[in-house]
Design a protein around this motif. Structure first.
Motif, mmCIF file in Angstrom:
data_model
loop_
_atom_site.group_PDB
_atom_site.id
_atom_site.type_symbol
_atom_site.label_atom_id
_atom_site.label_comp_id
_atom_site.label_asym_id
_atom_site.label_seq_id
_atom_site.Cartn_x
_atom_site.Cartn_y
_atom_site.Cartn_z
ATOM 1 N N THR A 104 46.151 43.274 34.574
ATOM 2 C CA THR A 104 46.315 41.958 35.193
ATOM 3 C C THR A 104 45.195 41.691 36.183
ATOM 4 O O THR A 104 44.588 40.615 36.203
ATOM 5 N N CYS A 105 44.880 42.671 37.011
ATOM 6 C CA CYS A 105 43.834 42.485 38.010
ATOM 7 C C CYS A 105 42.455 42.375 37.369
ATOM 8 O O CYS A 105 41.588 41.662 37.855
ATOM 9 N N CYS A 106 42.249 43.095 36.264
ATOM 10 C CA CYS A 106 40.956 43.019 35.593
ATOM 11 C C CYS A 106 40.704 41.641 35.002
ATOM 12 O O CYS A 106 39.559 41.235 34.822
ATOM 13 N N ASN A 107 41.787 40.934 34.658
ATOM 14 C CA ASN A 107 41.637 39.616 34.055
ATOM 15 C C ASN A 107 41.376 38.532 35.090
ATOM 16 O O ASN A 107 41.121 37.394 34.739
ATOM 17 N N GLN A 108 41.450 38.871 36.369
ATOM 18 C CA GLN A 108 41.238 37.884 37.416
ATOM 19 C C GLN A 108 39.757 37.783 37.781
ATOM 20 O O GLN A 108 38.969 38.681 37.471
ATOM 21 N N PRO A 109 39.387 36.664 38.422
ATOM 22 C CA PRO A 109 38.006 36.530 38.886
ATOM 23 C C PRO A 109 37.652 37.650 39.857
ATOM 24 O O PRO A 109 38.521 38.252 40.485
ATOM 25 N N GLU A 110 36.340 37.935 39.980
ATOM 26 C CA GLU A 110 35.893 38.974 40.897
ATOM 27 C C GLU A 110 36.344 38.641 42.312
ATOM 28 O O GLU A 110 36.264 37.507 42.756
ATOM 29 N N ARG A 111 36.805 39.653 43.011
ATOM 30 C CA ARG A 111 37.397 39.458 44.324
ATOM 31 C C ARG A 111 36.328 39.271 45.389
ATOM 32 O O ARG A 111 35.417 40.085 45.518
ATOM 33 N N SER A 112 36.445 38.179 46.151
ATOM 34 C CA SER A 112 35.514 37.946 47.253
ATOM 35 C C SER A 112 35.937 38.778 48.454
ATOM 36 O O SER A 112 37.093 39.182 48.562
ATOM 37 N N PRO A 113 35.008 39.057 49.389
ATOM 38 C CA PRO A 113 35.314 39.968 50.499
ATOM 39 C C PRO A 113 36.537 39.549 51.316
ATOM 40 O O PRO A 113 37.311 40.403 51.756
ATOM 41 N N ASP A 114 36.689 38.233 51.550
ATOM 42 C CA ASP A 114 37.808 37.822 52.401
ATOM 43 C C ASP A 114 38.948 37.187 51.614
ATOM 44 O O ASP A 114 39.764 36.459 52.163
ATOM 45 N N GLU A 115 39.012 37.459 50.310
ATOM 46 C CA GLU A 115 40.148 36.978 49.524
ATOM 47 C C GLU A 115 41.415 37.713 49.944
ATOM 48 O O GLU A 115 41.407 38.928 50.161
#
Length: 572
Positions: A16-27
């Motif tokens: 599930t997490c792999c299918n999400q957009p790349e995580r920004s530092p302050d997300e």
């Protein structure tokens, strides 16, 4: 099997997490227990959906979780209130800089449009329509398009909150064809059957009632600091911060915030799965952690290096209600005896792992100005209970306690009702049953489906029940719960509690605007309720949540959702 299932859960979370957009530092990543049915600011139906909507749209007033106080959000100050004979006028002015996603200003015309949507027939507004039914009309200033007056019928203390507690909608986006312009707010009171044949209203309802107004990112654009970036069904919702949001340039309004670049709501129905995601560092915030699991986290040194745990005092309390209409409970000394058998401390220890605060009444102990510290919660005391029962005319016999009431020999027995499946209430009922048994009082414990329990309470067909109520620190209108005018069949005063003095106190509390006088009246009301022992407030719950330590400025609060994610800042 348990190890296999945990591995599968971990794999599902990973994919599930792999299918999400790349995580920004302050997300910031947060768990939602249920996927919102809709993000419509008019027809939302769950707490998770409301939490998301609060980041997209704004109301005139809202709670500042940093202080647990009502503050102006879209309004530039609290309303000017003018009470007249049969109406009350609430005058607002919108912030000069407040604007919509397209840069156009938020005006009184948008407030008028919103009231039409909330009050009109044919629209999916059944949930919020009763909330604004008291607003009869709106008058817009001819000199200032951001100034307006709401005309309310009568007066109650919660009106000030309710006049500002609905999301303001952008008329340009929600009604680009101007179909609602032919409808006036003043015409949306009383019998609306004729309006149901209004062609423009029917055309608008056909558009507004479609799923688009609850799911389409192009329509879900309010005056808040975020827009809906992506909604992956059954997986997650991601909000993106607006560029150059007007609230970031507003002076002296620290409660208007949109700090994180992105906020992602992970949809994780199972509590066990959500806890695993937290431990795997896939969530930044998790609330509603069970007491047992919370205790385990407190002992996990590795976890505590990265996460902080919080237990704010909530505004939800558990209480026991006794049916004063039944002859066997008509003497308050009998009810006081039962109160001494509830053993609130044991209930808190067993069901809440001590994450709760005993209370003497419905006013939260955290609201120190209004809480009556001169009273002490009823302690477990079987000797005192015995003394009270004898004083009330009960006699102890080998088979139990008996009393002659209206010429009949009556035995003191108790049937305890609660919502089936709720272990907190079940534990409280069993603890009462055990202590009553020590005195020879038979207690039958009975869990009921929620609708059946509600029917029994409304028809006064019960002895004693356990339930909880949610409140807030803003309004203390207890009339529906305790005034004798609400004690009839179907009324919310289920216990039938009430005296001439308490009725007078309830009315005076609603009338006074002076905090010192309100405090005096509320403390006396708590004394009366405590002595009557029909509505027995037991304890206020504590919330239990975890948040990643890389964030500060969390605004932890007892008000839901217990933190303000829009205020989160990365630590430097």
């Amino acid at each position: 099997m348990r190890k296999i299932s945990l591995v599968l859960v971990a794999l599902l979370l990973f994919f599930t997490c792999c299918n999400q957009p790349e995580r920004s530092p302050d997300e910031v990543r947060i768990r939602l227990a249920t996927e919102p049915e809709t993000l419509s600011p008019v027809s939302y139906s769950d707490a998770g959906g409301l939490q998301v909507i609060n980041l997209l749209f704004q109301s005139l007033l809202s709670a500042d979780l940093a202080t647990d106080q009502m503050k102006p959000f879209l309004a530039n100050r609290m309303p000017i209130v003018e009470r007249q004979d049969s109406v009350t006028l609430f005058t607002y002015e919108l912030r000069e800089e407040a604007s919509w996603a397209d840069g156009s200003p938020v005006t009184a015309a948008d407030v008028a449009f919103t009231l039409k949507v909330l009050k009109a027939p044919l629209l999916n507004n059944e949930q919020l329509r009763p909330q604004v039914a008291f607003i009869q009309d709106i008058s817009v200033s001819p000199e200032n398009p951001k100034r307006f007056t709401l005309v309310a019928k009568g007066y109650t203390p919660e009106m000030e909150l309710l006049t500002g507690d609905f999301f303001i909608l952008p008329a340009y986006l929600f009604d680009p064809d101007g179909l609602m312009k032919s409808v006036a707010v003043k015409d949306l009171n009383g019998d609306l059957s004729e309006l149901e044949n209004n062609d423009n209203l029917k055309r608008y309802a056909a558009k507004f009632n479609t799923p688009d107004f609850g799911r389409n990112p192009a329509l879900l654009q309010g005056s808040g600091g975020y827009v809906l970036e992506k909604w992956a069904n059954g997986q997650y919702l991601t909000l993106k911060r607006k560029d150059d949001w007007w609230g970031n340039t507003t002076a002296n309004t620290g409660h208007l915030t949109a700090n994180p670049e992105r906020i992602t709501f992970q949809i994780i129905p199972e509590n066990t799965t959500a806890l695993l995601a937290l431990k795997n560092r896939q969530l930044d915030v998790l609330d509603n952690i069970s007491a047992d699991e919370f205790e385990d986290l407190r002992k996990d040194k590795s976890f505590l290096q990265e996460y902080a745990l919080y237990t704010p005092d909530a505004y939800e309390f558990v209480y026991a209600g006794i049916n004063t209409r039944l002859p066997k409970f008509s003497d308050k000394r009998t009810r006081q005896a039962i109160a001494h058998l509830l053993d609130v401390n044991s209930v808190i220890k067993v069901s809440q792992q001590n994450y709760a605060t005993p209370t003497v009444g419905p006013v939260p102990p955290s609201v120190k100005a209004y809480y009556n510290n001169n009273l002490q919660p009823y302690p477990l005391n079987t000797a005192k209970a015995t003394e009270l029962l004898k004083a009330a005319g009960w006699e102890r016999e080998p088979q139990g306690w008996f009393k002659n009431i209206n010429g009949k020999r009556v035995q003191l027995t108790l049937t305890v009702n609660y919502r089936a499946g709720n272990t907190t209430y079940e534990n409280a009922a069993i603890i009462l049953q055990q202590h009553a048994a020590e005195l020879g009082i038979p207690v039958q414990v009975q869990g009921l489906e929620n609708s059946l329990l509600s029917d029994k309470l409304k028809s006064h067909d019960f002895d004693l029940f356990f339930r909880s109520l949610s409140g807030n620190p803003f309004v203390f209108n207890f009339q529906p719960l305790f005034h004798t005018s609400f004690a009839g069949i179907g009324g919310p005063n289920y216990t039938g509690v009430g005296t001439p003095e308490s009725d007078r106190l309830l009315l005076a509390i609603n009338e006074t605007a002076d905090p010192a006088e309100k405090a005096k009246l509320l403390k006396r009301l708590q004394e009366v309720l405590y002595e009557e022992a029909a509505f027995i407030s037991m304890y206020y719950q504590k919330e239990r949540l975890a948040a990643h330590r890389r964030f500060e400025n969390l605004h932890i609060s007892g008000l839901k959702p217990n933190y303000d994610v829009s205020a989160f800042r990365l630590k430097e």
